[in-house]
Motif scaffolding. Structure first.
Motif, PDB file in Angstrom:
ATOM      1  N   SER A 260       0.815  -1.337   0.026  1.00 57.27           N
ATOM      2  CA  SER A 260      -0.562  -0.211   0.403  1.00 57.27           C
ATOM      3  C   SER A 260       0.530   1.312   0.311  1.00 57.27           C
ATOM      4  CB  SER A 260      -1.263  -0.026   1.099  1.00 57.27           C
ATOM      5  OG  SER A 260      -0.452   0.583   2.704  1.00 57.27           O
ATOM      6  N   LYS A 261       2.174   0.966   0.246  1.00 59.38           N
ATOM      7  CA  LYS A 261       2.905   2.043   0.457  1.00 59.38           C
ATOM      8  C   LYS A 261       2.785   2.893   1.591  1.00 59.38           C
ATOM      9  CE  LYS A 261       6.171   2.340  -1.766  1.00 59.38           C
ATOM     10  NZ  LYS A 261       7.184   2.081  -1.870  1.00 59.38           N
ATOM     11  N   ALA A 262       2.512   2.356   2.527  1.00 62.30           N
ATOM     12  CA  ALA A 262       1.654   3.709   3.799  1.00 62.30           C
ATOM     13  C   ALA A 262       1.928   3.023   4.707  1.00 62.30           C
ATOM     14  CB  ALA A 262      -0.332   3.712   3.694  1.00 62.30           C
ATOM     15  N   ILE A 263       2.718   3.027   5.891  1.00 65.58           N
ATOM     16  CA  ILE A 263       2.913   2.167   7.147  1.00 65.58           C
ATOM     17  C   ILE A 263       2.180   3.163   7.957  1.00 65.58           C
ATOM     18  CG2 ILE A 263       4.934   2.053   6.503  1.00 65.58           C
ATOM     19  CD1 ILE A 263       6.146   4.573   8.191  1.00 65.58           C
ATOM     20  N   GLY A 264       1.944   2.902   9.459  1.00 66.89           N
ATOM     21  CA  GLY A 264       0.911   3.532  10.948  1.00 66.89           C
ATOM     22  C   GLY A 264       2.402   3.696  11.607  1.00 66.89           C
ATOM     23  N   ILE A 265       1.523   4.845  12.666  1.00 69.19           N
ATOM     24  CA  ILE A 265       2.561   4.970  13.814  1.00 69.19           C
ATOM     25  C   ILE A 265       1.289   5.608  14.533  1.00 69.19           C
ATOM     26  CG2 ILE A 265       3.768   6.784  14.692  1.00 69.19           C
ATOM     27  CD1 ILE A 265       4.206   7.635  12.105  1.00 69.19           C
ATOM     28  N   ILE A 266       1.665   4.325  15.903  1.00 67.51           N
ATOM     29  CA  ILE A 266       0.950   5.026  17.010  1.00 67.51           C
ATOM     30  C   ILE A 266       1.479   4.772  17.991  1.00 67.51           C
ATOM     31  CG2 ILE A 266      -1.207   3.479  18.529  1.00 67.51           C
ATOM     32  CD1 ILE A 266      -1.471   1.692  16.144  1.00 67.51           C
TER      33      ILE A 266
ATOM     34  N   ILE B 242       3.803  -0.910  10.757  1.00 67.24           N
ATOM     35  CA  ILE B 242       3.418  -0.489  12.690  1.00 67.24           C
ATOM     36  C   ILE B 242       4.614   0.148  12.747  1.00 67.24           C
ATOM     37  CG2 ILE B 242       1.471  -0.105  13.823  1.00 67.24           C
ATOM     38  CD1 ILE B 242       0.005  -1.938  12.794  1.00 67.24           C
ATOM     39  N   ILE B 243       4.408   1.150  13.523  1.00 66.44           N
ATOM     40  CA  ILE B 243       6.220   1.445  14.602  1.00 66.44           C
ATOM     41  C   ILE B 243       4.645   1.674  15.394  1.00 66.44           C
ATOM     42  CG2 ILE B 243       7.701   3.718  15.277  1.00 66.44           C
ATOM     43  CD1 ILE B 243       8.879   3.261  12.562  1.00 66.44           C
ATOM     44  N   ILE B 244       4.721   0.663  16.892  1.00 69.73           N
ATOM     45  CA  ILE B 244       4.151   1.896  18.121  1.00 69.73           C
ATOM     46  C   ILE B 244       4.875   2.299  19.203  1.00 69.73           C
ATOM     47  CG2 ILE B 244       3.396  -0.879  17.990  1.00 69.73           C
ATOM     48  CD1 ILE B 244       0.983  -0.405  19.084  1.00 69.73           C
ATOM     49  N   SER B 245       4.778   2.975  19.865  1.00 73.13           N
ATOM     50  CA  SER B 245       4.767   3.330  20.764  1.00 73.13           C
ATOM     51  C   SER B 245       3.728   3.125  22.102  1.00 73.13           C
ATOM     52  CB  SER B 245       5.733   5.058  21.307  1.00 73.13           C
ATOM     53  OG  SER B 245       5.926   5.156  22.416  1.00 73.13           O
ATOM     54  N   GLY B 246       4.284   1.497  22.503  1.00 66.50           N
ATOM     55  CA  GLY B 246       2.622   1.601  23.693  1.00 66.50           C
ATOM     56  C   GLY B 246       2.502   2.287  24.699  1.00 66.50           C
ATOM     57  N   VAL B 247       0.901   2.029  24.935  1.00 71.53           N
ATOM     58  CA  VAL B 247       0.760   2.454  26.402  1.00 71.53           C
ATOM     59  C   VAL B 247       1.441   1.918  27.865  1.00 71.53           C
ATOM     60  CG1 VAL B 247      -1.437   2.397  27.667  1.00 71.53           C
ATOM     61  CG2 VAL B 247      -1.781   2.802  25.321  1.00 71.53           C
ATOM     62  N   GLY B 248       1.707   0.277  27.842  1.00 71.06           N
ATOM     63  CA  GLY B 248       2.389   0.070  28.930  1.00 71.06           C
ATOM     64  C   GLY B 248       3.203  -1.138  28.797  1.00 71.06           C
TER      65      GLY B 248
ATOM     66  N   LYS C 186       0.666 -11.189  11.003  1.00 72.73           N
ATOM     67  CA  LYS C 186      -0.040 -10.186   9.852  1.00 72.73           C
ATOM     68  C   LYS C 186       0.325  -9.141   9.238  1.00 72.73           C
ATOM     69  CE  LYS C 186      -4.308 -12.180  12.495  1.00 72.73           C
ATOM     70  NZ  LYS C 186      -5.843 -11.759  13.015  1.00 72.73           N
ATOM     71  N   ILE C 187       1.162  -8.612   9.832  1.00 77.68           N
ATOM     72  CA  ILE C 187       1.826  -7.294   9.378  1.00 77.68           C
ATOM     73  C   ILE C 187       3.405  -7.324  10.488  1.00 77.68           C
ATOM     74  CG2 ILE C 187       0.802  -6.073  11.688  1.00 77.68           C
ATOM     75  CD1 ILE C 187       0.392  -3.482   9.396  1.00 77.68           C
ATOM     76  N   PRO C 188       4.221  -6.389   9.302  1.00 74.58           N
ATOM     77  CA  PRO C 188       5.517  -6.271  10.575  1.00 74.58           C
ATOM     78  C   PRO C 188       5.184  -5.109  11.142  1.00 74.58           C
ATOM     79  CG  PRO C 188       5.313  -6.214   8.131  1.00 74.58           C
ATOM     80  CD  PRO C 188       4.356  -6.260   8.480  1.00 74.58           C
ATOM     81  N   ILE C 189       5.911  -5.079  12.033  1.00 73.12           N
ATOM     82  CA  ILE C 189       5.357  -4.465  13.898  1.00 73.12           C
ATOM     83  C   ILE C 189       6.818  -3.557  14.366  1.00 73.12           C
ATOM     84  CG2 ILE C 189       3.900  -3.529  15.688  1.00 73.12           C
ATOM     85  CD1 ILE C 189       2.025  -5.489  14.909  1.00 73.12           C
ATOM     86  N   LEU C 190       7.566  -2.891  14.404  1.00 74.76           N
ATOM     87  CA  LEU C 190       8.225  -2.462  14.905  1.00 74.76           C
ATOM     88  C   LEU C 190       8.076  -1.689  16.653  1.00 74.76           C
ATOM     89  CD1 LEU C 190      11.663  -2.485  14.920  1.00 74.76           C
ATOM     90  CD2 LEU C 190      10.880   0.504  14.152  1.00 74.76           C
ATOM     91  N   PHE C 191       8.469  -1.719  17.778  1.00 73.96           N
ATOM     92  CA  PHE C 191       8.225  -1.509  18.981  1.00 73.96           C
ATOM     93  C   PHE C 191       9.327  -0.146  19.577  1.00 73.96           C
ATOM     94  CE2 PHE C 191       7.101  -1.086  23.053  1.00 73.96           C
ATOM     95  CZ  PHE C 191       5.667  -0.734  23.396  1.00 73.96           C
TER      96      PHE C 191
END
Length: 342
Positions: free
Chosen positions: A61-67, A121-127, A140-145
């Protein structure tokens, strides 16, 4: 003869193409007998992981998510800016969302990115419960923490060594001659916050002729939380009939700014009467009227490495676990000085 596709293998096996994809990526959550059937078909037909990777690449999709927990936090805002710029240089669009420090919202954000067919997805977690949300999506999807709120070696992650940073800051305060110190703030549910507080405790426990205290009444990291904690701490000292610490470390720069306001209301001069150290080195920390001594997170380095690592995860259909811990730096400004002589 045209090249076989994942859908051709799926049709032969009588399963969905997503099941074939899972098998090619390690077989997690696929029944053993189904896994063996699909892999035998792949062996017979010569269908390889590389062929699957080429097909998957065509559907990027040439799109990434940042959370992040809160886009209004200056630290996360700066991270997003660097990450988005880096992504755009690589031809990727970016979806940005806040979890508002809620695990349920964090999970909804990940699901939304899956529905939008984000490439990663690049995610900085809640806790410390964030990993429970991540675990079911890892195949299901590449995830980097980003950060510490996920177990080491179970998910790819990049973090700044908060423990080492606080150790550096605490030793600096001791070197200035402070012998009465306090650490204000921190959420028990945050591994990041627990490591920072532990760094402070470990230095204090090894120091000679030192009194110290951990104090926290607000679980948040905002300026308002720092202000409320500062007011509570100074009232606590007054009610106990004891002097406040001559040096204070805080969970982050936002928190420190709130403590500066609380100190002003109590007539406490920073740094003449109390030295103060933050963490993050956000943009306002260096403003002329603030000049906060802090532990800097190398945000550009962190984001460059994060984007580079996520690209590896996206490009490799069977990726390894990546892990990197970056060292912070002590930034000495004007909120610290030796304690006043009595």
């Amino acid at each position: 003869m045209s090249e076989l596709t994942i859908k051709d293998i799926a049709k032969m096996a009588g399963v969905s193409h997503t099941t074939v994809s899972r098998c090619l990526n390690g077989g997690r959550s696929v029944k053993p007998e189904t896994y063996e059937k699909i892999m035998e078909l792949c062996r017979q037909t010569g269908f390889t992981r590389n062929a699957a990777a080429r097909q998957l690449k065509k559907h990027e999709s040439k799109a990434i998510g940042i959370i992040v927990p809160d886009v209004s936090n200056a630290y996360f805002g700066e991270l997003i800016r660097h990450l988005e710029w880096n992504a755009k240089q690589r031809g990727f669009h970016v979806f940005i969302s806040s979890s508002f420090y809620e695990y349920g919202m964090e999970d909804q954000n990940i699901q939304a990115l899956l529905e939008r067919r984000a490439d990663g997805i690049i995610i900085s977690g809640v806790g410390d419960r964030t990993y429970l949300n991540l675990e079911k999506y890892l195949d299901k999807i590449p995830i980097l923490f980003l950060g510490d709120n996920a177990p080491d070696e179970l998910v790819s992650k990049i973090t700044v060594d908060g423990y080492a940073g606080v150790v550096m800051g605490a030793r600096y305060l001791l070197s200035l001659g402070h012998r009465s110190l306090a650490f204000l703030g921190g959420r028990e549910s945050s591994i990041t916050h627990r490591r920072r507080r532990q760094g402070f405790l470990d230095v204090m426990r090894r120091a000679v002729d030192v009194s110290y205290e951990l104090f926290s009444v607000m679980p948040g990291s905002r300026i308002e939380d720092g202000y409320e904690t500062g007011i509570a701490y100074f009232n606590h000292c007054v009610e106990a009939g004891k002097p406040y610490a001559t040096a204070v470390m805080t969970i982050n720069d936002h928190f420190a700014l709130g403590i500066i306001q609380a100190a002003m209301e109590f007539g406490i001069d920073i740094p003449q009467q109390m030295s103060l150290v933050g963490f993050d080195d956000v943009s306002f920390a260096s403003l002329p009227k603030i000049q906060l001594t802090t532990l800097a997170q190398p945000k550009e380095q962190l984001c460059d490495l994060a984007m580079e690592t996520l690209m590896k995860l996206i490009e490799n259909p069977q990726p390894e676990i990546y892990y990197e811990r970056i060292q912070p730096a002590l930034i000495r400004r004007e909120t610290c000085m030796p304690p006043a002589q009595k």
